[in-house]
Scaffold this active site. Structure first.
Site, PDB file in Angstrom:
ATOM      1  N   SER A  59      38.354  43.244  39.529  1.00 41.11           N
ATOM      2  CA  SER A  59      37.821  44.602  39.842  1.00 41.11           C
ATOM      3  C   SER A  59      36.620  44.660  38.672  1.00 41.11           C
ATOM      4  O   SER A  59      35.661  45.724  38.791  1.00 41.11           O
ATOM      5  CB  SER A  59      39.032  45.390  38.960  1.00 41.11           C
ATOM      6  OG  SER A  59      39.514  45.056  37.926  1.00 41.11           O
ATOM      7  N   ASP A  97      41.647  36.366  36.811  1.00 37.84           N
ATOM      8  CA  ASP A  97      41.697  36.415  38.258  1.00 37.84           C
ATOM      9  C   ASP A  97      40.721  35.587  38.984  1.00 37.84           C
ATOM     10  O   ASP A  97      39.533  35.711  38.958  1.00 37.84           O
ATOM     11  CB  ASP A  97      41.270  38.024  38.440  1.00 37.84           C
ATOM     12  CG  ASP A  97      41.712  38.507  39.893  1.00 37.84           C
ATOM     13  OD1 ASP A  97      42.614  37.904  40.511  1.00 37.84           O
ATOM     14  OD2 ASP A  97      41.825  39.632  40.176  1.00 37.84           O
ATOM     15  N   LYS A 127      45.510  34.357  38.441  1.00 34.75           N
ATOM     16  CA  LYS A 127      46.136  35.231  39.673  1.00 34.75           C
ATOM     17  C   LYS A 127      45.132  34.715  40.842  1.00 34.75           C
ATOM     18  O   LYS A 127      43.900  34.751  40.511  1.00 34.75           O
ATOM     19  CB  LYS A 127      45.944  36.544  39.169  1.00 34.75           C
ATOM     20  CG  LYS A 127      46.359  37.502  40.378  1.00 34.75           C
ATOM     21  CD  LYS A 127      46.397  38.991  40.105  1.00 34.75           C
ATOM     22  CE  LYS A 127      45.315  39.854  40.131  1.00 34.75           C
ATOM     23  NZ  LYS A 127      44.706  39.655  41.479  1.00 34.75           N
ATOM     24  N   GLU A 129      44.902  35.917  45.092  1.00 36.43           N
ATOM     25  CA  GLU A 129      45.618  36.963  46.221  1.00 36.43           C
ATOM     26  C   GLU A 129      46.103  36.226  47.384  1.00 36.43           C
ATOM     27  O   GLU A 129      45.445  35.001  47.576  1.00 36.43           O
ATOM     28  CB  GLU A 129      44.337  37.828  46.733  1.00 36.43           C
ATOM     29  CG  GLU A 129      43.876  38.846  45.477  1.00 36.43           C
ATOM     30  CD  GLU A 129      42.899  39.605  45.938  1.00 36.43           C
ATOM     31  OE1 GLU A 129      42.558  39.634  47.124  1.00 36.43           O
ATOM     32  OE2 GLU A 129      42.252  40.534  45.201  1.00 36.43           O
ATOM     33  N   GLU A 196      50.673  45.274  45.051  1.00 34.03           N
ATOM     34  CA  GLU A 196      49.651  46.637  45.132  1.00 34.03           C
ATOM     35  C   GLU A 196      49.815  47.555  46.403  1.00 34.03           C
ATOM     36  O   GLU A 196      49.590  47.039  47.355  1.00 34.03           O
ATOM     37  CB  GLU A 196      48.125  46.117  44.969  1.00 34.03           C
ATOM     38  CG  GLU A 196      47.217  47.126  45.043  1.00 34.03           C
ATOM     39  CD  GLU A 196      45.913  46.575  44.542  1.00 34.03           C
ATOM     40  OE1 GLU A 196      45.730  45.622  44.146  1.00 34.03           O
ATOM     41  OE2 GLU A 196      44.911  47.534  44.654  1.00 34.03           O
TER      42      GLU A 196
HETATM   43  O1  KIV Z   1      41.097  42.985  39.988  1.00 31.30           O
HETATM   44  C1  KIV Z   1      42.140  43.736  39.367  1.00 31.30           C
HETATM   45  O2  KIV Z   1      42.043  44.462  38.436  1.00 31.30           O
HETATM   46  C2  KIV Z   1      43.404  43.498  39.999  1.00 31.30           C
HETATM   47  C3  KIV Z   1      44.551  44.495  39.677  1.00 31.30           C
HETATM   48  C4  KIV Z   1      44.331  45.821  40.348  1.00 31.30           C
HETATM   49  C5  KIV Z   1      45.724  44.127  39.969  1.00 31.30           C
HETATM   50  O3  KIV Z   1      43.515  42.674  40.739  1.00 31.30           O
END
Ligand code: KIV
Length: 290
Positions: A59, A97, A127, A129, A196
């Site tokens: 994000s 992420d 993390k 997806e 989400e």
């Molecule tokens: O990129 C991010 O901030 C996310 C969250 C919304 C879980 O993946």
């Protein structure tokens, strides 16, 4: 159900949060708290507030870098911001992420890129997806000793496939697929999974059927923990606010007010005042002008 500590202990007295702490909290039905951060100052404030975990989310691309979506974010963007967060936060579990195209091409690339978050950027976990299509990559990353958090439901890196930022899991087939995917992620070795923008009753059922914790965003109170994008919570991102966000401040308005105040002071020559300057001794001044 145990009652969580409301006032956080000072950072120095708190133990580093690990993935085991996540499992412990799930077993005790103690909610897990998570926020995003992308810089040193915010990470440090989140740590001091006693939040369990920081996600350096992609994000970043939208709320910090100003892109329309998360797709343009690169590994080097992510590593740069993860390093800043790791310098600011000592106690929370730090999760980096994986950006679009850093884990989709091959399992080997996925493992190599995942490793960079721990080796170069001070993260504790990563993390990524996706559901069943990511199981091979997840297994290989976990086998390399890297904790993985999954992410199901509205997965922003697939917005073109999903047809935009829209809620997921609303039909029988979609809900069943999500439940199956969640179980596959658990079997593949994920230590937690973000849910989400899915219906709260579905999120609650997934949370009940998994041994690993679920972290909800727009998925209701039945998840084992919650995450929000910090720029949304602070009211810093003014382009749009998803329905599931609760704004705890309006820092965008506060920033404008502060910048206007500064501008007015500079124009009126009331800033800098004497207390904002370092004086020079009269004798030094006299010598210069002798
Ligand atoms: O990129 C991010 O901030 C996310 C969250 C919304 C879980 O993946």
């Amino acid at each position: 159900m145990s009652t969580p500590t409301i006032s956080p202990l000072p950072v120095k007295e708190r133990k580093k949060v690990s993935i085991r702490s996540f499992q412990f909290k799930k077993r005790r039905s103690e909610p897990i708290t998570m926020l995003t951060a992308y810089d040193y100052a915010t990470a440090s404030a989140i740590d001091q507030a006693g939040i369990d975990s920081i996600l350096v989310g992609d994000s970043l691309g939208m709320v910090v870098l100003g892109y329309e979506n998360t797709l343009p974010v690169t590994m080097s963007d992510m590593l740069h911001h993860c390093k800043a967060v790791a310098r600011g936060a000592k106690t929370p579990l730090l999760i980096g992420d994986m950006p679009f195209m850093s884990y989709q091409v091959s399992v080997e690339e996925a493992v190599r890129n995942a490793g960079r978050f721990l080796q170069e950027a001070g993260m504790d976990a990563i993390k990524l997806e996706g559901g069943r299509e990511r199981v091979d990559a997840i297994r290989a990353i976990v086998a390399a000793g890297i904790p993985v958090m999954g992410h199901l439901g509205l997965t922003p890196q697939s917005i073109h496939q999903l047809g935009g930022f829209r809620a997921q899991g609303k039909t029988v087939a979609a809900a069943q697929r999500l439940l199956e995917d969640a179980k596959l992620l658990e079997e593949a070795g994920c230590f937690a999974v973000v849910l989400e923008a899915i219906p709260p009753r579905l999120a609650q059922q997934i949370s009940a059927e998994l041994r690993i914790p679920t972290i909800g965003i727009g998925a209701g109170v039945g998840c084992d923990g919650q995450v929000l994008v910090t720029h949304d919570l602070l009211g810093l991102f003014d382009r749009f606010t998803p329905k599931f966000v609760k704004k705890y401040a309006n820092l965008h308005a506060a920033m404008i007010a502060a910048f206007e105040g500064y501008r007015e002071d500079v124009l009126a020559r009331s800033f800098p005042a004497e207390e904002h300057t370092n004086p020079m001794k009269d004798e030094t001044w006299d010598q210069i002008n002798a």
